[in-house]
Write a protein that holds these residues in place. Structure first.
Motif, PDB file in Angstrom:
ATOM      1  N   TYR A 168     115.321  54.579 -36.888  1.00 48.91           N
ATOM      2  CA  TYR A 168     114.702  54.412 -35.641  1.00 48.91           C
ATOM      3  C   TYR A 168     114.629  55.814 -35.264  1.00 48.91           C
ATOM      4  O   TYR A 168     115.434  56.742 -35.137  1.00 48.91           O
ATOM      5  CB  TYR A 168     115.505  53.563 -34.628  1.00 48.91           C
ATOM      6  CG  TYR A 168     115.002  53.390 -33.339  1.00 48.91           C
ATOM      7  CD1 TYR A 168     114.006  52.262 -32.998  1.00 48.91           C
ATOM      8  CD2 TYR A 168     115.157  54.265 -32.339  1.00 48.91           C
ATOM      9  CE1 TYR A 168     113.337  52.424 -31.646  1.00 48.91           C
ATOM     10  CE2 TYR A 168     114.711  54.500 -31.250  1.00 48.91           C
ATOM     11  CZ  TYR A 168     113.884  53.338 -30.938  1.00 48.91           C
ATOM     12  OH  TYR A 168     113.294  53.319 -29.630  1.00 48.91           O
ATOM     13  N   LYS A 169     113.585  55.981 -34.476  1.00 47.23           N
ATOM     14  CA  LYS A 169     113.252  57.215 -33.836  1.00 47.23           C
ATOM     15  C   LYS A 169     112.389  57.133 -32.555  1.00 47.23           C
ATOM     16  O   LYS A 169     111.574  55.965 -32.419  1.00 47.23           O
ATOM     17  CB  LYS A 169     112.333  58.218 -34.867  1.00 47.23           C
ATOM     18  CG  LYS A 169     113.096  58.923 -36.105  1.00 47.23           C
ATOM     19  CD  LYS A 169     112.069  59.605 -36.736  1.00 47.23           C
ATOM     20  CE  LYS A 169     112.916  60.214 -38.030  1.00 47.23           C
ATOM     21  NZ  LYS A 169     111.833  61.119 -38.755  1.00 47.23           N
ATOM     22  N   ASP A 170     112.595  57.997 -31.578  1.00 43.62           N
ATOM     23  CA  ASP A 170     111.695  57.826 -30.513  1.00 43.62           C
ATOM     24  C   ASP A 170     111.757  59.455 -29.664  1.00 43.62           C
ATOM     25  O   ASP A 170     112.591  60.015 -29.885  1.00 43.62           O
ATOM     26  CB  ASP A 170     111.942  56.621 -29.562  1.00 43.62           C
ATOM     27  CG  ASP A 170     113.319  56.572 -29.034  1.00 43.62           C
ATOM     28  OD1 ASP A 170     114.158  57.727 -28.909  1.00 43.62           O
ATOM     29  OD2 ASP A 170     113.599  55.686 -28.405  1.00 43.62           O
ATOM     30  N   ASP A 171     110.774  59.639 -29.039  1.00 40.74           N
ATOM     31  CA  ASP A 171     110.823  60.644 -28.247  1.00 40.74           C
ATOM     32  C   ASP A 171     110.009  60.629 -26.824  1.00 40.74           C
ATOM     33  O   ASP A 171     108.670  60.498 -26.796  1.00 40.74           O
ATOM     34  CB  ASP A 171     110.017  61.917 -29.096  1.00 40.74           C
ATOM     35  CG  ASP A 171     110.160  63.302 -28.371  1.00 40.74           C
ATOM     36  OD1 ASP A 171     110.747  63.216 -27.200  1.00 40.74           O
ATOM     37  OD2 ASP A 171     109.782  64.296 -28.703  1.00 40.74           O
ATOM     38  N   LYS A 172     110.708  60.504 -25.757  1.00 41.37           N
ATOM     39  CA  LYS A 172     110.172  59.788 -24.408  1.00 41.37           C
ATOM     40  C   LYS A 172     110.042  60.890 -23.479  1.00 41.37           C
ATOM     41  O   LYS A 172     111.183  61.749 -23.200  1.00 41.37           O
ATOM     42  CB  LYS A 172     110.960  58.757 -24.027  1.00 41.37           C
ATOM     43  CG  LYS A 172     111.263  57.389 -24.674  1.00 41.37           C
ATOM     44  CD  LYS A 172     111.681  56.154 -24.215  1.00 41.37           C
ATOM     45  CE  LYS A 172     111.605  54.871 -24.946  1.00 41.37           C
ATOM     46  NZ  LYS A 172     112.263  53.899 -24.354  1.00 41.37           N
ATOM     47  N   LYS A 173     109.027  60.999 -22.851  1.00 38.95           N
ATOM     48  CA  LYS A 173     108.781  61.745 -21.760  1.00 38.95           C
ATOM     49  C   LYS A 173     109.473  61.121 -20.596  1.00 38.95           C
ATOM     50  O   LYS A 173     109.099  59.997 -20.322  1.00 38.95           O
ATOM     51  CB  LYS A 173     107.339  62.077 -21.505  1.00 38.95           C
ATOM     52  CG  LYS A 173     106.748  63.007 -22.617  1.00 38.95           C
ATOM     53  CD  LYS A 173     105.313  63.621 -22.151  1.00 38.95           C
ATOM     54  CE  LYS A 173     104.896  64.243 -22.939  1.00 38.95           C
ATOM     55  NZ  LYS A 173     103.701  63.944 -23.778  1.00 38.95           N
ATOM     56  N   SER A 174     110.309  61.644 -19.802  1.00 40.25           N
ATOM     57  CA  SER A 174     111.194  60.895 -18.781  1.00 40.25           C
ATOM     58  C   SER A 174     111.383  62.130 -17.644  1.00 40.25           C
ATOM     59  O   SER A 174     111.100  63.229 -17.851  1.00 40.25           O
ATOM     60  CB  SER A 174     112.552  60.531 -19.206  1.00 40.25           C
ATOM     61  OG  SER A 174     112.525  59.727 -20.494  1.00 40.25           O
ATOM     62  N   VAL A 175     111.841  61.353 -16.554  1.00 38.64           N
ATOM     63  CA  VAL A 175     112.428  62.004 -15.202  1.00 38.64           C
ATOM     64  C   VAL A 175     113.854  61.999 -15.435  1.00 38.64           C
ATOM     65  O   VAL A 175     114.233  60.914 -15.420  1.00 38.64           O
ATOM     66  CB  VAL A 175     111.603  61.946 -14.007  1.00 38.64           C
ATOM     67  CG1 VAL A 175     112.384  62.487 -13.082  1.00 38.64           C
ATOM     68  CG2 VAL A 175     110.252  62.154 -14.222  1.00 38.64           C
ATOM     69  N   VAL A 176     114.912  62.884 -15.444  1.00 43.14           N
ATOM     70  CA  VAL A 176     116.142  62.634 -15.364  1.00 43.14           C
ATOM     71  C   VAL A 176     116.594  62.790 -13.787  1.00 43.14           C
ATOM     72  O   VAL A 176     116.281  63.565 -13.003  1.00 43.14           O
ATOM     73  CB  VAL A 176     116.919  63.470 -16.068  1.00 43.14           C
ATOM     74  CG1 VAL A 176     116.641  64.931 -15.571  1.00 43.14           C
ATOM     75  CG2 VAL A 176     118.605  63.381 -16.054  1.00 43.14           C
ATOM     76  N   TYR A 177     117.449  61.688 -13.128  1.00 41.32           N
ATOM     77  CA  TYR A 177     118.021  61.839 -12.122  1.00 41.32           C
ATOM     78  C   TYR A 177     119.540  61.748 -12.079  1.00 41.32           C
ATOM     79  O   TYR A 177     120.245  60.686 -12.982  1.00 41.32           O
ATOM     80  CB  TYR A 177     117.729  60.272 -11.391  1.00 41.32           C
ATOM     81  CG  TYR A 177     116.146  60.234 -10.912  1.00 41.32           C
ATOM     82  CD1 TYR A 177     115.869  60.796  -9.803  1.00 41.32           C
ATOM     83  CD2 TYR A 177     115.397  59.763 -11.878  1.00 41.32           C
ATOM     84  CE1 TYR A 177     114.347  60.639  -9.479  1.00 41.32           C
ATOM     85  CE2 TYR A 177     113.971  59.680 -11.883  1.00 41.32           C
ATOM     86  CZ  TYR A 177     113.631  59.963 -10.392  1.00 41.32           C
ATOM     87  OH  TYR A 177     112.249  59.988 -10.291  1.00 41.32           O
ATOM     88  N   GLY A 178     120.230  62.750 -11.756  1.00 37.61           N
ATOM     89  CA  GLY A 178     121.596  63.068 -11.731  1.00 37.61           C
ATOM     90  C   GLY A 178     122.330  63.195 -10.405  1.00 37.61           C
ATOM     91  O   GLY A 178     121.677  63.896  -9.436  1.00 37.61           O
ATOM     92  N   THR A 179     123.451  62.487 -10.175  1.00 37.86           N
ATOM     93  CA  THR A 179     124.082  62.889  -8.805  1.00 37.86           C
ATOM     94  C   THR A 179     125.375  63.824  -9.195  1.00 37.86           C
ATOM     95  O   THR A 179     126.076  63.625 -10.177  1.00 37.86           O
ATOM     96  CB  THR A 179     124.612  61.535  -8.196  1.00 37.86           C
ATOM     97  OG1 THR A 179     123.455  60.617  -8.064  1.00 37.86           O
ATOM     98  CG2 THR A 179     125.468  61.652  -6.979  1.00 37.86           C
ATOM     99  N   VAL A 180     125.473  64.845  -8.426  1.00 31.31           N
ATOM    100  CA  VAL A 180     126.706  65.787  -8.436  1.00 31.31           C
ATOM    101  C   VAL A 180     127.314  65.374  -7.367  1.00 31.31           C
ATOM    102  O   VAL A 180     127.012  65.420  -6.186  1.00 31.31           O
ATOM    103  CB  VAL A 180     126.270  67.023  -8.667  1.00 31.31           C
ATOM    104  CG1 VAL A 180     127.405  68.193  -8.668  1.00 31.31           C
ATOM    105  CG2 VAL A 180     125.557  67.342  -9.847  1.00 31.31           C
ATOM    106  N   THR A 181     128.612  65.366  -7.416  1.00 25.37           N
ATOM    107  CA  THR A 181     129.746  64.808  -6.101  1.00 25.37           C
ATOM    108  C   THR A 181     130.702  66.179  -6.088  1.00 25.37           C
ATOM    109  O   THR A 181     131.160  66.615  -7.062  1.00 25.37           O
ATOM    110  CB  THR A 181     130.350  63.503  -6.336  1.00 25.37           C
ATOM    111  OG1 THR A 181     129.383  62.658  -6.575  1.00 25.37           O
ATOM    112  CG2 THR A 181     131.288  63.332  -5.224  1.00 25.37           C
ATOM    113  N   ASP A 182     130.882  66.662  -4.973  1.00 28.73           N
ATOM    114  CA  ASP A 182     131.758  67.674  -4.430  1.00 28.73           C
ATOM    115  C   ASP A 182     132.576  67.531  -3.467  1.00 28.73           C
ATOM    116  O   ASP A 182     131.881  66.854  -2.557  1.00 28.73           O
ATOM    117  CB  ASP A 182     130.896  69.113  -4.495  1.00 28.73           C
ATOM    118  CG  ASP A 182     131.996  70.414  -4.988  1.00 28.73           C
ATOM    119  OD1 ASP A 182     133.437  70.212  -5.330  1.00 28.73           O
ATOM    120  OD2 ASP A 182     131.585  71.485  -5.010  1.00 28.73           O
ATOM    121  N   VAL A 183     133.600  67.973  -3.349  1.00 33.57           N
ATOM    122  CA  VAL A 183     134.441  68.013  -1.859  1.00 33.57           C
ATOM    123  C   VAL A 183     134.000  68.988  -1.097  1.00 33.57           C
ATOM    124  O   VAL A 183     133.563  69.912  -1.146  1.00 33.57           O
ATOM    125  CB  VAL A 183     135.889  68.255  -2.280  1.00 33.57           C
ATOM    126  CG1 VAL A 183     136.464  67.334  -3.308  1.00 33.57           C
ATOM    127  CG2 VAL A 183     136.211  69.581  -2.704  1.00 33.57           C
TER     128      VAL A 183
END
Length: 428
Positions: free
Chosen positions: A109-124
């Motif tokens: 199986y292979k794929d190569d997807k164009k995406s948007v990544v959403y990440g949440t960074v938590t800090d004190v």
């Protein structure tokens, strides 16, 4: 919550570097079973279980997440929210995701997807980062650092309930992207331009067979050159407009496909306002990231009935064929109810799923019905804490995040007293 859509700002370099390291370490995580950089404990544990699932099916995954059209990730802040102790920042950037699933060294199986990544960074935002603070094991007195005791005392094996050390990536997901960045627009335009130029040449040749003949070119040299120049310029403009129209139509198709997700829009505010009566610092983003982690952990576990965080029936056997699970960007609250000191929440969660059955691997969008439960008379403690985990029956210490029963006396640990628990997970 503050929203910063289209503001063009960039996140602080330290945050950008942590998210970049987090994404770039995925390949090593699946290939060499290393921990993902800066992942919180929920993410790290679900990835650990996912690696075990892939191995149990005699598969290997080459996983690469890369920035699109540039050499490095440059995240922009989309939204943020904070309470008395933590600042959470949601960041986004264009990315590509390449996956190759192999069995016995052969790609199946292979794929190569164009995406948007959403990440949440938590800090004190209050107190100090305690990673390097000295700490004595309350059981044997062995002196270590706080970070050195995260996985238990190396001297006596005592386990602790410990909050994550910050900053951490506390949530992430990818959404398929129908848009293009500047470099991708140029590439798409060039391809469409030359294709349309060839098509125009063929059409003109069919309508006027003698137009590009040698005799016609000798007799009407000036007209021929003028016609060709006009054709090139017209095609330049037409292709530009056509490229924009193509991207627009592709985006509309994607929007129509995802319309069913928008039925969950109003549930967020209703549920958040309800829970803030119990805990003023409650956020829907925290609940969403917790729900995603619980679902992934239950799905990838070998025996979900052994998990302290899952108290439901046996999962559908089809879930045992899931080897990759990506949150699809929508989690809606269908209903919630209060029963005594507990609140029960039924959600509808959208995921993009990769299944492996036998020698076949296939992709499928999937909707899950997930029901979660927690106590409402015990507020969420957002302060950093580190306490010994002791079985209330025999006093033994064990990792209650991974085991439902004490391995010494088999007494069950009630996770709902401390956090959300998953009480049902099924296909919608």
């Amino acid at each position: 919550m503050g929203y910063n859509f289209f503001n063009g700002k960039k996140v602080p370099r330290a945050t950008n570097n942590k998210l970049s390291d987090f994404l770039e370490s995925f390949g090593e995580t699946f290939k060499k079973r290393k921990n993902v950089s800066f992942a919180d404990r929920d993410i790290a544990y679900s990835l650990e279980l996912q690696q075990d699932r892939i191995k149990s099916k005699d598969l290997e995954i080459d996983y690469k997440i890369y920035p699109r059209g540039k050499n490095k990730f440059e995240f922009i802040p989309l939204s943020d929210w904070k309470d008395m102790h933590y600042l959470n920042t949601v960041c986004s950037d264009f990315c590509g995701i390449k996956r190759v699933v192999r069995k016995n060294g052969k790609a199946i199986y292979k794929d190569d997807k164009k995406s948007v990544v959403y990440g949440t960074v938590t800090d004190v935002i209050s107190g100090v980062h305690p990673e390097d603070d000295p700490f004595s094991c309350p059981n044997c007195g062995f002196v270590s650092t706080v970070s050195g005791l995260q996985d238990g005392c190396p001297q006596c094996g005592t386990k602790f309930k410990m909050d994550d050390l910050f900053p951490k990536v506390s949530s992430f997901y990818f959404l398929d992207d129908s848009n293009v960045n500047k470099g991708e627009f140029k590439s798409l335009y060039k391809k469409l331009y030359f294709v349309s130029l060839v098509i125009l040449y063929i059409l003109v040749s069919l309508m006027h067979p003698d137009m590009f003949s040698l005799s016609a070119m000798k007799e009407n040299n000036f007209l021929m050159i003028s016609g060709v120049v006009a054709l090139i310029i017209t095609n330049f403009i037409a292709t530009y407009m056509g490229t924009i129209f193509f991207i627009y139509i592709r985006g509309m198709v994607k929007l129509i496909v995802n319309l069913n997700k928008f039925g969950t829009v109003g549930s967020r505010r209703r549920f958040e306002s309800r829970m803030q009566k119990v805990s003023p610092e409650f956020s829907y983003e925290y609940f969403t990231s917790k729900a995603i982690s619980l679902i992934k952990t239950a799905v990838f576990s070998e025996d979900e009935k052994e998990l302290a965080l899952y108290v439901g029936d046996r999962l559908d056997l089809r879930m045992k064929d899931i080897i990759d699970l990506n949150y699809g960007g929508a989690l809606g609250v269908i209903k919630f109810k209060d029963e005594g000191n507990f609140v029960t929440v039924k959600t509808k969660a959208y995921f993009d799923v990769l299944y492996a059955k036998g020698n076949k691997v296939y992709y499928k969008p999937q909707v899950f019905s997930a029901t979660l439960k927690r106590r409402t008379d015990i507020p969420v403690d957002f302060n950093f804490s580190m306490t010994k985990i002791s079985c209330p029956s025999c006093g033994a210490s064990f990792d209650a995040t991974k085991l439902k029963k004490c391995p010494y006396c088999e007494n069950e640990y009630d996770i709902t007293s401390d956090d959300w628990a998953l009480i049902e997970l099924k296909y919608n």
